[in-house]
Write an enzyme that holds these catalytic residues in place. Structure first.
Site, PDB file in Angstrom:
ATOM      1  N   SER A   1      42.840  74.334  97.682  1.00 15.72           N
ATOM      2  CA  SER A   1      41.767  74.873  96.652  1.00 15.72           C
ATOM      3  C   SER A   1      41.226  76.098  97.333  1.00 15.72           C
ATOM      4  O   SER A   1      40.474  76.090  98.086  1.00 15.72           O
ATOM      5  CB  SER A   1      40.829  73.737  96.216  1.00 15.72           C
ATOM      6  OG  SER A   1      39.871  74.399  95.451  1.00 15.72           O
TER       7      SER A   1
ATOM      8  N   HIS B   1      45.918  75.649  94.594  1.00 12.71           N
ATOM      9  CA  HIS B   1      45.153  75.040  93.460  1.00 12.71           C
ATOM     10  C   HIS B   1      43.776  76.110  92.913  1.00 12.71           C
ATOM     11  O   HIS B   1      43.255  76.453  93.938  1.00 12.71           O
ATOM     12  CB  HIS B   1      44.331  73.676  93.990  1.00 12.71           C
ATOM     13  CG  HIS B   1      43.751  72.988  92.413  1.00 12.71           C
ATOM     14  ND1 HIS B   1      44.416  72.051  91.652  1.00 12.71           N
ATOM     15  CD2 HIS B   1      42.186  72.839  92.427  1.00 12.71           C
ATOM     16  CE1 HIS B   1      43.489  71.553  90.899  1.00 12.71           C
ATOM     17  NE2 HIS B   1      42.333  71.892  91.232  1.00 12.71           N
TER      18      HIS B   1
ATOM     19  N   ASP C   1      40.614  76.651  90.469  1.00 11.22           N
ATOM     20  CA  ASP C   1      39.638  75.955  89.822  1.00 11.22           C
ATOM     21  C   ASP C   1      38.840  76.987  89.176  1.00 11.22           C
ATOM     22  O   ASP C   1      38.200  78.129  89.803  1.00 11.22           O
ATOM     23  CB  ASP C   1      38.351  75.345  90.846  1.00 11.22           C
ATOM     24  CG  ASP C   1      39.055  74.069  91.330  1.00 11.22           C
ATOM     25  OD1 ASP C   1      39.616  73.028  90.692  1.00 11.22           O
ATOM     26  OD2 ASP C   1      38.750  74.177  92.647  1.00 11.22           O
TER      27      ASP C   1
ATOM     28  N   MET D   1      35.868  77.798  86.272  1.00  6.13           N
ATOM     29  CA  MET D   1      34.737  77.018  85.742  1.00  6.13           C
ATOM     30  C   MET D   1      34.107  78.253  84.961  1.00  6.13           C
ATOM     31  O   MET D   1      33.960  79.575  85.357  1.00  6.13           O
ATOM     32  CB  MET D   1      33.801  76.721  86.954  1.00  6.13           C
ATOM     33  CG  MET D   1      34.439  75.662  88.036  1.00  6.13           C
ATOM     34  SD  MET D   1      33.177  75.346  89.361  1.00  6.13           S
ATOM     35  CE  MET D   1      34.495  75.027  90.454  1.00  6.13           C
TER      36      MET D   1
ATOM     37  N   HIS E   1      43.388  74.516  87.406  1.00  9.05           N
ATOM     38  CA  HIS E   1      42.352  73.645  86.704  1.00  9.05           C
ATOM     39  C   HIS E   1      41.343  74.134  86.071  1.00  9.05           C
ATOM     40  O   HIS E   1      40.326  74.615  86.464  1.00  9.05           O
ATOM     41  CB  HIS E   1      42.014  72.651  88.009  1.00  9.05           C
ATOM     42  CG  HIS E   1      41.025  71.870  87.544  1.00  9.05           C
ATOM     43  ND1 HIS E   1      40.267  71.092  88.529  1.00  9.05           N
ATOM     44  CD2 HIS E   1      40.606  70.987  86.529  1.00  9.05           C
ATOM     45  CE1 HIS E   1      39.290  70.319  88.029  1.00  9.05           C
ATOM     46  NE2 HIS E   1      39.643  70.073  86.772  1.00  9.05           N
TER      47      HIS E   1
ATOM     48  N   MET F   1      38.293  74.211  84.049  1.00  9.59           N
ATOM     49  CA  MET F   1      37.013  73.511  83.825  1.00  9.59           C
ATOM     50  C   MET F   1      36.258  74.102  82.782  1.00  9.59           C
ATOM     51  O   MET F   1      35.081  74.634  83.099  1.00  9.59           O
ATOM     52  CB  MET F   1      36.096  73.134  85.115  1.00  9.59           C
ATOM     53  CG  MET F   1      36.805  72.114  86.031  1.00  9.59           C
ATOM     54  SD  MET F   1      35.779  71.794  87.507  1.00  9.59           S
ATOM     55  CE  MET F   1      37.138  72.990  88.441  1.00  9.59           C
TER      56      MET F   1
ATOM     57  N   MET G   1      39.707  63.180  89.192  1.00  7.67           N
ATOM     58  CA  MET G   1      38.498  63.959  89.990  1.00  7.67           C
ATOM     59  C   MET G   1      37.932  62.727  90.637  1.00  7.67           C
ATOM     60  O   MET G   1      37.500  61.597  90.296  1.00  7.67           O
ATOM     61  CB  MET G   1      37.575  64.443  89.219  1.00  7.67           C
ATOM     62  CG  MET G   1      38.102  65.769  88.055  1.00  7.67           C
ATOM     63  SD  MET G   1      38.778  67.126  89.587  1.00  7.67           S
ATOM     64  CE  MET G   1      37.140  67.606  90.331  1.00  7.67           C
TER      65      MET G   1
ATOM     66  N   GLY H   1      32.686  70.713  89.289  1.00  9.52           N
ATOM     67  CA  GLY H   1      31.861  71.956  89.431  1.00  9.52           C
ATOM     68  C   GLY H   1      31.492  72.432  90.725  1.00  9.52           C
ATOM     69  O   GLY H   1      31.290  73.818  90.633  1.00  9.52           O
TER      70      GLY H   1
ATOM     71  N   GLY I   1      32.862  70.681  98.307  1.00  3.14           N
ATOM     72  CA  GLY I   1      32.227  70.070  99.456  1.00  3.14           C
ATOM     73  C   GLY I   1      31.489  68.925  99.318  1.00  3.14           C
ATOM     74  O   GLY I   1      30.684  68.242  99.864  1.00  3.14           O
TER      75      GLY I   1
ATOM     76  N   ASP J   1      41.565  65.186  93.189  1.00  2.00           N
ATOM     77  CA  ASP J   1      40.752  66.418  93.811  1.00  2.00           C
ATOM     78  C   ASP J   1      39.463  65.962  94.083  1.00  2.00           C
ATOM     79  O   ASP J   1      38.796  65.521  93.181  1.00  2.00           O
ATOM     80  CB  ASP J   1      40.828  67.416  92.713  1.00  2.00           C
ATOM     81  CG  ASP J   1      40.156  68.578  93.174  1.00  2.00           C
ATOM     82  OD1 ASP J   1      39.395  68.753  94.012  1.00  2.00           O
ATOM     83  OD2 ASP J   1      40.097  69.480  92.262  1.00  2.00           O
TER      84      ASP J   1
END
Length: 215
Positions: A7, A30, A32, A34, A63, A65, A136, A141, A144, A174
């Site tokens: 990611s 990957h 992300d 958002m 992905h 979101m 998930m 969002g 870590g 993920d």
């Protein structure tokens, strides 16, 4: 064969081209996205996906979101995404179906995503029509976060649905994936592993990818 999808959320954005090359032995990349509405964080968007497409031949697993994702399917397809996955919680069922139909029209692979709170059964109306289901194992969002082991039964349940209704569908996980939790999710039925800090936080990203594969 297990696919590893680093990611870029955990990458150094100041040198993203080099960061992509660090994980060239991975199977997918990957990404992300958002919007600050579906999740509270804001990450990256169409221009970054377009830039990534220019510097890598890796499969771009994007992905989304974002709320009402049907609005952006064409833009991310134009940018070079190979697969788009949308959250079942991000719209009403007609909107999710419209997003998947838009992916069909653009000839890109289709995915659906479940937050931890969403039951495995939610995939059933879509399972015959998608190429990937993403579970998930953290709240979406932020990177870590700690792996949520209570999602393992959901992964196993969805694997059974896939075997019954759509054996060619990938099952991706993920959130908090590292060499230890990777074994757990693979045993539960996952075949695509997203890893952020476990790869990009390692001194040797290629060795980290091998460790996730169990090599």
């Amino acid at each position: 064969m297990i696919k590893i999808a680093p990611s870029i959320l955990s990458a150094n954005f100041a040198d993203l081209g080099r960061e992509v090359q660090r994980v060239s032995s991975a199977d997918w990349l990957h990404v992300d996205v958002m919007d600050g509405m579906f999740v509270s964080n804001i990450s990256i968007g169409v221009p970054v996906v377009k830039s990534l497409r220019k510097v890598t031949d890796l499969f771009l697993d994007v992905h989304l979101m974002i709320e009402k994702p049907v609005r952006y399917i064409d833009a991310f397809a134009d940018a070079g995404a190979d697969l788009l996955s949308v959250h079942l919680e991000a719209d009403m069922p007609p909107g999710i179906r419209a997003a998947l139909d838009a992916m069909d029209r653009r000839g890109i692979k289709k995915g659906i995503v479940l937050r931890p709170i969403t039951a495995a059964e939610a995939v059933l109306p879509y399972i015959k029509d998608v190429d990937l289901i993403l579970v998930m194992t953290v709240e979406p969002g932020f990177g870590g976060q700690k792996f949520m082991a209570d999602q393992l039964p959901k992964i196993a349940a969805i694997r059974k649905y896939i075997e019954e209704y759509n054996p060619s569908c990938h099952l991706e996980v993920d959130g908090g994936v590292d060499p230890v939790t990777a074994r757990q999710v693979v045993e539960a039925g996952a075949d695509v592993l997203v890893a952020g800090s476990a790869v990009y936080g390692a001194a040797d990203a290629e060795a980290a990818i091998r460790a996730l594969r169990g090599e």
